[in-house]
Design an enzyme around this catalytic site. Structure first.
Site, PDB file in Angstrom:
ATOM      1  N   ASN A   7      33.939  40.980  27.786  1.00 52.19           N
ATOM      2  CA  ASN A   7      35.141  40.833  28.597  1.00 52.19           C
ATOM      3  C   ASN A   7      35.932  42.127  28.432  1.00 52.19           C
ATOM      4  O   ASN A   7      36.636  42.307  27.441  1.00 52.19           O
ATOM      5  CB  ASN A   7      35.928  39.616  28.122  1.00 52.19           C
ATOM      6  CG  ASN A   7      37.156  39.361  28.968  1.00 52.19           C
ATOM      7  OD1 ASN A   7      37.527  40.191  29.801  1.00 52.19           O
ATOM      8  ND2 ASN A   7      37.805  38.236  28.754  1.00 52.19           N
ATOM      9  N   ARG A  66      32.278  39.386  32.211  1.00 51.77           N
ATOM     10  CA  ARG A  66      33.307  38.653  32.945  1.00 51.77           C
ATOM     11  C   ARG A  66      33.902  39.597  33.984  1.00 51.77           C
ATOM     12  O   ARG A  66      34.311  40.714  33.655  1.00 51.77           O
ATOM     13  CB  ARG A  66      34.403  38.213  31.987  1.00 51.77           C
ATOM     14  CG  ARG A  66      35.524  37.550  32.727  1.00 51.77           C
ATOM     15  CD  ARG A  66      36.742  37.364  31.887  1.00 51.77           C
ATOM     16  NE  ARG A  66      37.753  36.683  32.662  1.00 51.77           N
ATOM     17  CZ  ARG A  66      39.051  36.895  32.531  1.00 51.77           C
ATOM     18  NH1 ARG A  66      39.503  37.753  31.651  1.00 51.77           N
ATOM     19  NH2 ARG A  66      39.903  36.238  33.278  1.00 51.77           N
ATOM     20  N   HIS A 155      40.362  31.345  36.845  1.00 55.14           N
ATOM     21  CA  HIS A 155      40.012  30.454  35.730  1.00 55.14           C
ATOM     22  C   HIS A 155      38.785  29.613  36.068  1.00 55.14           C
ATOM     23  O   HIS A 155      38.579  28.545  35.490  1.00 55.14           O
ATOM     24  CB  HIS A 155      41.158  29.468  35.389  1.00 55.14           C
ATOM     25  CG  HIS A 155      42.313  30.086  34.677  1.00 55.14           C
ATOM     26  ND1 HIS A 155      43.594  29.636  34.850  1.00 55.14           N
ATOM     27  CD2 HIS A 155      42.380  31.094  33.781  1.00 55.14           C
ATOM     28  CE1 HIS A 155      44.412  30.356  34.097  1.00 55.14           C
ATOM     29  NE2 HIS A 155      43.697  31.252  33.435  1.00 55.14           N
ATOM     30  N   ARG A 218      54.500  34.649  34.376  1.00 52.90           N
ATOM     31  CA  ARG A 218      54.376  34.662  35.845  1.00 52.90           C
ATOM     32  C   ARG A 218      55.134  33.485  36.444  1.00 52.90           C
ATOM     33  O   ARG A 218      55.100  32.378  35.904  1.00 52.90           O
ATOM     34  CB  ARG A 218      52.901  34.549  36.252  1.00 52.90           C
ATOM     35  CG  ARG A 218      52.137  35.815  36.069  1.00 52.90           C
ATOM     36  CD  ARG A 218      50.672  35.628  36.402  1.00 52.90           C
ATOM     37  NE  ARG A 218      49.863  35.942  35.238  1.00 52.90           N
ATOM     38  CZ  ARG A 218      48.632  35.504  35.024  1.00 52.90           C
ATOM     39  NH1 ARG A 218      48.045  34.722  35.910  1.00 52.90           N
ATOM     40  NH2 ARG A 218      47.969  35.836  33.945  1.00 52.90           N
ATOM     41  N   GLU A 361      34.970  29.783  27.635  1.00 59.64           N
ATOM     42  CA  GLU A 361      34.565  30.618  28.770  1.00 59.64           C
ATOM     43  C   GLU A 361      33.391  31.530  28.409  1.00 59.64           C
ATOM     44  O   GLU A 361      32.521  31.787  29.229  1.00 59.64           O
ATOM     45  CB  GLU A 361      35.772  31.452  29.248  1.00 59.64           C
ATOM     46  CG  GLU A 361      36.812  30.564  29.929  1.00 59.64           C
ATOM     47  CD  GLU A 361      38.163  31.230  30.116  1.00 59.64           C
ATOM     48  OE1 GLU A 361      38.955  31.225  29.154  1.00 59.64           O
ATOM     49  OE2 GLU A 361      38.414  31.763  31.201  1.00 59.64           O
TER      50      GLU A 361
END
Ligand code: ADP
Length: 377
Positions: A7, A66, A155, A218, A361
Site C-alpha cells: 500500500n 492497493r 473502501h 472530511r 483489507e
C-alpha cells in the site's frame, strides 16, 4: 505461495507478506516519511530478508498493490502490464493525491522484480456495478460522458471482505441465503454500503471519498452551495475550499479532534462540542441505515467495521438507538463484548442482525491477487 501486499501512499509504504497456502501473515511493516519510494522499497526488502522470508523481491510469487481509483475501466483485480499502468495514469485527475503514490509503488516493484506477476486491486471495483440511478448525479448528463463525473465509491476492499464473511456466517448460523447487508466502515475515513446478494448496490462515498458520512477531518454530505457562498463572502479559492472540506472539517472541524477515542473521553468529561460531534457522526450513520434499508427493501444484517465500528460500543449504541421501527434492536450487554471473531449484538427480538466484523483489507488484496494470478481473465 508468498504474496506481498503493498500500500504505497504519498508519505508511507505499508506492506504485509502472506503465505497464501495457510493465509498466514509472515511479516507486517510500515515505512513512514517516504519521500523516495526507491529507498522505501530497498528498506522493505532489507527488513523482509533480515527476517529470512525472501532474499530479493523476485523470490515472491506475486505482489498485490492497493490502488485507490480504478475509474470505470477496472471492475476487478487486474494483472499489471504497461497498458494497466497507462490506464491508472489516466485516472490521476480523479484521485490526484492517491493514484500517483500507488503508481510509484507499482513502478518501483516492477523495476526490482520485472518477472513476477503483479496485480492492482482497486478500492472502487466492488462498487463498479452500482445501478445507473445510484451512481449518476443530478447534473447535466454530458458531464458524465465528458468528465466521468459519477459515484465510484471507495473502501470497496473492506466492504467486500466483511460482506463475504457476514454472508458465510449468516448462512452457517442462521440458514440465511442471499442476505441484504448494510456495511458500515467507520475509521478515519467512513463509508456505508448497501449490499444485495454479494453486490454493492449503493454506497455513501461519491466521485471522491469526500461524500457521505461525517469523517475524521472530511465533511461528508453538505449543501454544495455552501462553497459558492464561502467563495463569495470570504474570497476563498479552490485550494482553500478543498483543504477546508477534506482536512479541516468532520469531527476535527466540530470539536478540534479527529481521534474518536479522545473525542469520547472529552465528551465523558463534559465537553459540549465533543458530544455534538458524536451526535452528528451517529445521526448521519443512522440516516444512511434508513436509506439503505429502503434501497434494499429491508436489511438482514448491519455490519460494523473499521477502527470505530469494531471497537466502540458507545458509538454502536448511539447508532442503533431508537431504530426498533426498522427491526433493529441492540443488546446492550452483548455490545460490551470484544472478540477477534465475528460478534453478534442484536437482541432476541431484533429482526435485523447486528454484526461486528474485523476488516482485513490486506488479506483481501492478497486473496484477490492470488485469484487473479491463478485464473487470469
Ligand atoms: P483508518 O481509516 O486510518 O484505517 P482506523 O480504521 O484504524 O483508521 O480507525 C481509526 C479510528 O478508530 C480513530 O478515530 C480511533 O480513535 C478509532 N478507535 C480505535 N479504537 C477505538 C475505541 N476503542 N473506541 C473508539 N474509537 C476507537
Amino acid at each position: 505461495m508468498k504474496i506481498l501486499v503493498l500500500n504505497s501512499g504519498s508519505s508511507s509504504l505499508k506492506f504485509q507478506l502472506f503465505d497464501m497456502t495457510c493465509h498466514k501473515v509472515l511479516y507486517s511493516g510500515l515505512i513512514e516519511q517516504v519521500r523516495d519510494h526507491q529507498q522505501a522499497i530497498k528498506t522493505m526488502v532489507e527488513k523482509l530478508s533480515g527476517q529470512g522470508h525472501i532474499r530479493q523481491l523476485a523470490d515472491l510469487d506475486a505482489i498485490g498493490h492497493r490502488v485507490v481509483h480504478g475509474g470505470e475501466c477496472f471492475k476487478q483485480p487486474t494483472l499489471i502490464n504497461q497498458q494497466t499502468i497507462e490506464a491508472i495514469e489516466q485516472l490521476i485527475p480523479l484521485a490526484p493525491l492517491h493514484n500517483p503514490a500507488n503508481l510509484l509503488g507499482i513502478k518501483m516493484a516492477r523495476q526490482y522484480a520485472p518477472d513476477i506477476p503483479q496485480v492492482a486491486v482497486f478500492d472502487t471495483s466492488f462498487h463498479a456495478g452500482l445501478p445507473d440511478y445510484a451512481c449518476i448525479y443530478g447534473l447535466p448528463y454530458e458531464l458524465y460522458n465528458k468528465h466521468h463525473i459519477r459515484r465510484y465509491g471507495f473502501h470497496g476492499t473492506s466492504h467486500h471482505y466483511v460482506s463475504k464473511k457476514a454472508a458465510r456466517f449468516l448462512q452457517d448460523y442462521h440458514n440465511l441465503e442471499h442476505p441484504r447487508l448494510i456495511s458500515l466502515h467507520l475509521g478515519n475515513g467512513a463509508s456505508a454500503a448497501a449490499i444485495d446478494n454479494g453486490q454493492s448496490i449503493d454506497t455513501s462515498m461519491g466521485m471522491t471519498p469526500l461524500e457521505g458520512l461525517l469523517m475524521g477531518s472530511r465533511s461528508g454530505d453538505l449543501d454544495p452551495a455552501i462553497l459558492f457562498y464561502l467563495a463569495r463572502e470570504t474570497g476563498a479559492d479552490i485550494q482553500t475550499l478543498d483543504d477546508l472540506l477534506n482536512k479541516q472539517s468532520g469531527l476535527k472541524g466540530i470539536c478540534a479532534q479527529n481521534d474518536m477515542r479522545l473525542i469520547i473521553k472529552q465528551a465523558e468529561q463534559g465537553d459540549k462540542l465533543s458530544k455534538l460531534a458524536i451526535k452528528i457522526f451517529c445521526y448521519r450513520i443512522k440516516k444512511y441505515i434508513g436509506a439503505y434499508t429502503a434501497a434494499l427493501n429491508g436489511a438482514d444484517a448491519i455490519i460494523f467495521t473499521g477502527g470505530i465500528g469494531e471497537n466502540s460500543a458507545v458509538i454502536r449504541e448511539q447508532v442503533c438507538k431508537n431504530m426498533n421501527s426498522l427491526g433493529i434492536k441492540l443488546d446492550k450487554h452483548k455490545n460490551q463484548q470484544a472478540s477477534d471473531n465475528i460478534l453478534e449484538l442484536q437482541s432476541q427480538t431484533s429482526k435485523v442482525k447486528i454484526l461486528v466484523i474485523k476488516t482485513n483489507e490486506e488479506l483481501e488484496i492478497a486473496t484477490q491477487t492470488y485469484t487473479a494470478i491463478r485464473d487470469p481473465q
